[in-house]
Scaffold this active site. Structure first.
Site, mmCIF file in Angstrom:
data_model
loop_
_atom_site.group_PDB
_atom_site.id
_atom_site.type_symbol
_atom_site.label_atom_id
_atom_site.label_comp_id
_atom_site.label_asym_id
_atom_site.label_seq_id
_atom_site.Cartn_x
_atom_site.Cartn_y
_atom_site.Cartn_z
ATOM 1 N N GLN A 1 2.203 1.919 -3.312
ATOM 2 C CA GLN A 1 1.985 2.477 -4.549
ATOM 3 C C GLN A 1 1.236 3.416 -3.809
ATOM 4 O O GLN A 1 0.934 4.473 -4.929
ATOM 5 C CB GLN A 1 0.548 1.407 -4.101
ATOM 6 C CG GLN A 1 -0.582 1.864 -5.659
ATOM 7 C CD GLN A 1 -0.304 1.675 -7.103
ATOM 8 O OE1 GLN A 1 0.886 0.444 -6.940
ATOM 9 N NE2 GLN A 1 -0.646 2.509 -7.751
ATOM 10 N N GLU A 2 0.844 4.473 -2.752
ATOM 11 C CA GLU A 2 0.354 5.120 -2.570
ATOM 12 C C GLU A 2 1.154 6.615 -2.196
ATOM 13 O O GLU A 2 1.967 7.739 -3.534
ATOM 14 C CB GLU A 2 0.492 5.620 -1.208
ATOM 15 C CG GLU A 2 -1.519 4.888 -0.806
ATOM 16 C CD GLU A 2 -1.867 5.410 -1.769
ATOM 17 O OE1 GLU A 2 -2.014 6.622 -1.796
ATOM 18 O OE2 GLU A 2 -3.285 5.279 -1.563
ATOM 19 N N SER A 3 2.971 6.203 -2.741
ATOM 20 C CA SER A 3 4.402 7.255 -2.230
ATOM 21 C C SER A 3 5.609 6.628 -2.275
ATOM 22 O O SER A 3 6.302 7.492 -2.468
ATOM 23 C CB SER A 3 4.204 7.777 -0.827
ATOM 24 O OG SER A 3 4.563 6.729 0.066
ATOM 25 N N TYR B 1 -6.038 0.116 -8.716
ATOM 26 C CA TYR B 1 -5.173 -0.102 -8.070
ATOM 27 C C TYR B 1 -5.303 -1.355 -6.984
ATOM 28 O O TYR B 1 -4.339 -1.573 -6.407
ATOM 29 C CB TYR B 1 -5.892 1.470 -6.953
ATOM 30 C CG TYR B 1 -5.882 1.138 -5.651
ATOM 31 C CD1 TYR B 1 -4.047 2.634 -5.465
ATOM 32 C CD2 TYR B 1 -6.101 0.866 -4.455
ATOM 33 C CE1 TYR B 1 -4.498 2.926 -3.709
ATOM 34 C CE2 TYR B 1 -5.241 1.438 -3.407
ATOM 35 C CZ TYR B 1 -4.477 2.304 -2.990
ATOM 36 O OH TYR B 1 -4.423 2.441 -1.607
ATOM 37 N N LEU C 1 0.919 -1.590 -0.077
ATOM 38 C CA LEU C 1 0.152 0.011 -0.138
ATOM 39 C C LEU C 1 0.911 1.638 0.159
ATOM 40 O O LEU C 1 0.518 1.918 -0.568
ATOM 41 C CB LEU C 1 -1.288 0.014 0.890
ATOM 42 C CG LEU C 1 -1.679 1.161 1.613
ATOM 43 C CD1 LEU C 1 -2.983 0.892 0.376
ATOM 44 C CD2 LEU C 1 -2.098 1.239 2.767
#
Length: 755
Positions: free
Chosen positions: A630-632, A736, A627
């Site tokens: 993927q986000e940062s 996602y 997670l």
């Protein structure tokens, strides 16, 4: 992940006022004639700015304290153990970057005869130093040799760009135009607007009006939100107001109604919705035809929709419909009205949207692109509400439409899945087989094979299903469907032990691949390592990126660049190189083959914080690592365009709401702290998982919001997690969920299950 931003010109209004004041007061006491010329030209918005450093500059000219170079006022030092020539070059580069432009340029000029393979570095930074010092003619001369062999150096294209800026400042339009056209053969998005502007200004100065208008059209429509486009607009307006000496047909007029509409649509597509609304008022300007007024209302609707104002957008589209209800534009407006209604989440609005889409599909005439988006959205809206038979009928209307392959593949995939959902296994199997044959290179081709296997199993043809699943699992085991296929095989008992990662004879290129000796590669590596040893690691990374891109089949160059990019925090650059050289290995490689890439591409960073935050939850830590990735991509300073902050990309309001529940009061600045961000992000994710009941739904909720996912859970959540993912109507959210699920699987394999 954040996209590179377009550098912006500085505000020149104050400079213009000063120039006017000085002109009234009397002659300026300028020390250098070149600077005086610059000030005079800066009165025009499209002219070079008064200070050279205020023009957009390439990354090589902006390396600061976080990369190579030191801020002004600090002592420049270089490591020992390097040659005297390289030491002088490193000192000169640092001086140029830290503000001692002339001193650095002089030092580099003296070092150039002994620079050897670092001659391009010395020549480029000598020219850059002269340019920043305001000596444009000298900069142009210093860069001439490097510019002529731009394709052979990692600084070549930057030299071409600085030479173009120098030519513009030196008042040489013919040279400016030639350099700009040479640079535009392979444009880089962040600097392209400035080059289009310089090319247009130079062509105008040379009397090449049609060429100037063509450049301005590209600039204003392709880069409408850039500062260069604003300056180019002023030049375009001046040209439009000036009679053409050649007496030709009217050229590019940015104020003509049709062009205004094109500009507004370009702004909407490029993230400039507010500017688009300013360009097209609610009431059509005088002189616009009814058709142009209707188009203006339509574009306003698209802009308002982008601003997440669905009700206002719906009303704007209604104006477009009312203008001519039977026109093609009116039916496109109805389609967009349906999308506005879909945003509301209310069942009654969904029904109104369904009715509008059916009206669009029943329209006379043939507009296949419109029919495609209308039928696909109708199928998705119906499936979202659990009306699968109707959704399947709607998807059936996608067949035979003349649309681009990507759109055709999306429709075929949706239709096949809906066949499966409605229990038509024979029909689903036939459509899935046809998909794999028709779109063999599509991203969902493995998905079609996987779901065909599921349909075959339901038809009692388990051996055929196992063959398909073996093909997917062996061909691309490190993908979403590769993992699903391996699990399906295991459930059949068809496979004992580990699935073979790569079919014989098709081994992918992996980081440990043996490479034949290459003098060119050895020289490229030696050059980069020397720059790193001289205290110029960012330049070393740029040199390695250039070499790795030029030789994508060399694992040694790729690995050298990936390591340098990760050390410099340039994760996106590292990922690009990894996929370019090791794409096959990332899809098909074994854990042992991927091990050299593990720490760069799949790090378990902040492991202590993650494990602590998950204590007692039962959640696999690899899900959280995936997670965060993927986000940062593990950048604690990341900020999204929407304002989400930090490792787990939390909105400040969300963080405050979650913090209140766990006893902390975070401010926005606190979200850059990895400990705080992970604690809040994990708490938020635990809430999502407890509420939604499945990992896929929890991930979807993290991305799309709990209210939307509540509708999905009601409509198709009962079909199981796999079909839930397939039926997520938002492409971004569906991808996602798949990516995070896949990456969690890859983490587990690479770390051998040791959490």
């Amino acid at each position: 992940m954040k996209q590179p931003e377009i550098p912006r010109f500085s505000d020149r209004f104050g400079a213009v006022i000063i120039i006017l004041f000085l002109a009234l007061a009397g002659p300026a006491q300028a020390a250098k004639p070149v600077a005086q010329t610059d000030k005079a030209r800066a009165a025009e918005p499209w002219s070079p700015p008064p200070r050279p450093e205020d023009a957009p500059l390439p990354r090589s000219a902006r390396l600061g304290a976080d990369e190579d170079g030191t801020p002004a006022g600090r002592t420049v030092k270089t490591p020992g153990g390097i040659t005297e020539s390289l030491r002088e070059i490193a000192l000169g580069v640092n001086e140029v970057l830290s503000g001692d432009h002339r001193q650095g340029a002089a030092r580099l000029a003296a070092a150039l005869p002994q620079a050897g393979d670092q001659a391009d570095v010395a020549a480029y930074y000598q020219g850059l130093g002269l340019y920043l010092a305001g000596d444009a003619p000298a900069a142009l001369a210093a860069l001439d040799g490097l510019r002529a062999r731009a394709s052979q150096s990692f600084l070549g294209r930057d030299a071409l760009y600085i030479a173009m800026e120098s030519a513009a400042r030196a008042g040489r339009p013919e040279r400016t135009l030639a350099l700009a056209e040479a640079w535009l053969t392979d444009p880089e998005p962040s600097l392209a607007p400035a080059v289009w502007l310089q090319a247009a200004a130079a062509a105008t100065a040379l009397g090449q009006r049609r060429k100037a208008e063509d450049f301005l059209r590209h600039l204003i429509l392709d880069f409408p939100t850039s500062q260069s486009a604003k300056a180019g607009l002023a030049l375009a307006e001046k040209l439009a107001a000036t009679p053409d000496p050649a007496g030709g047909a009217a050229g590019f007029d940015p104020s003509a109604p049709d062009t205004v509409l094109l500009r507004a649509e370009a702004l909407v597509e490029k993230g400039g919705a507010e500017a688009a609304l300013a360009l097209i008022p609610e009431a059509a300007p005088p002189g616009w035809t009814p058709a142009q007024a209707a188009r203006g209302a339509y574009v306003r609707g698209k802009a308002l929709f982008r601003q997440r104002k669905p009700q206002a957008a719906y009303e704007a589209f209604a104006q477009a419909v009312a203008a001519d209800p039977s026109s093609s534009l009116a039916y496109w407006a109805r389609y967009h009205q349906a999308r506005c209604l879909w945003r509301s989440l209310r069942a009654e609005d969904a029904e109104r949207g369904v009715a509008l889409l059916r009206e669009v599909l029943a329209a006379p005439g043939r507009d296949d692109p419109l029919k495609e988006v209308a039928a696909r959205h109708l199928a998705l809206m119906l499936a979202e509400r659990g009306r699968f038979a109707e959704a399947s009928d709607a998807a059936g209307q996608l067949k035979g439409l003349a649309v681009p392959p990507e759109a055709a593949a999306q429709g075929a995939a949706l239709g096949a899945i809906l066949r499966y959902v409605t229990g038509d296994m024979a029909g689903a199997e036939a459509e899935l087989a046809a998909f794999a044959g028709r779109f063999p290179d599509d991203d969902w081709a493995d998905g079609a094979r996987y779901w065909r296997g599921k349909a075959l199993t339901n038809l009692g043809r388990g051996q055929e299903a196992a063959g398909l699943w073996m093909e997917v699992a062996a061909g691309r085991p490190n993908t979403y469907y590769g993992g699903r296929a391996a699990a399906a095989l295991a459930s059949l008992g068809e496979v004992k032990g580990q699935v073979v990662a790569s079919p014989p004879g098709k081994s992918p290129r992996c980081p440990d691949a043996s490479e034949p000796p290459s003098p060119a590669v050895s020289a490229a590596l030696a050059k980069a390592y020397a720059l790193a040893d001289a205290g110029l690691p960012a330049l070393a990374e740029m040199a390695l990126e250039f070499s790795a891109k030029a030789a994508p089949d060399r694992a040694d160059l790729a690995m050298a660049h990936i390591r340098a990019a990760m050390d410099g925090g340039r994760r996106t650059a590292a990922m690009r190189t990894a996929w370019r050289t090791f794409g096959g290995c990332l899809l098909r490689g074994t854990p042992a083959e991927l091990m050299p890439l593990r720490d760069a591409l799949y790090p378990r960073a902040y492991a202590g914080e993650v494990v602590t935050a998950l204590n007692g939850s039962g959640i696999d830590p690899d899900v959280i690592y995936s997670l965060i990735r993927q986000e940062s991509f593990f950048d604690p300073k990341a900020v999204s365009g929407a304002g989400a902050v930090g490792l787990m990309q939390l909105m400040p309001e969300t963080a405050k709401a979650v913090g209140k529940k766990i006893g902390i009061r975070p401010e926005r600045a606190d979200l850059f702290n990895p400990v705080v961000n992970i604690r809040l992000g994990v708490a938020f994710f635990r809430e999502r998982l407890a509420r939604e009941g499945s990992l896929a739904a929890a991930l979807a909720s993290y991305n799309a919001g709990e209210n939307r996912v509540a509708v999905w859970n009601t409509g198709f959540g009962g079909l199981g997690e796999e079909l839930f993912v397939e039926l997520i109507p938002f492409t971004e959210t569906r991808d996602y969920v798949r990516r995070i699920t896949t990456n969690a699987m890859v983490y587990e394999r690479l770390y051998l299950g040791k959490n």
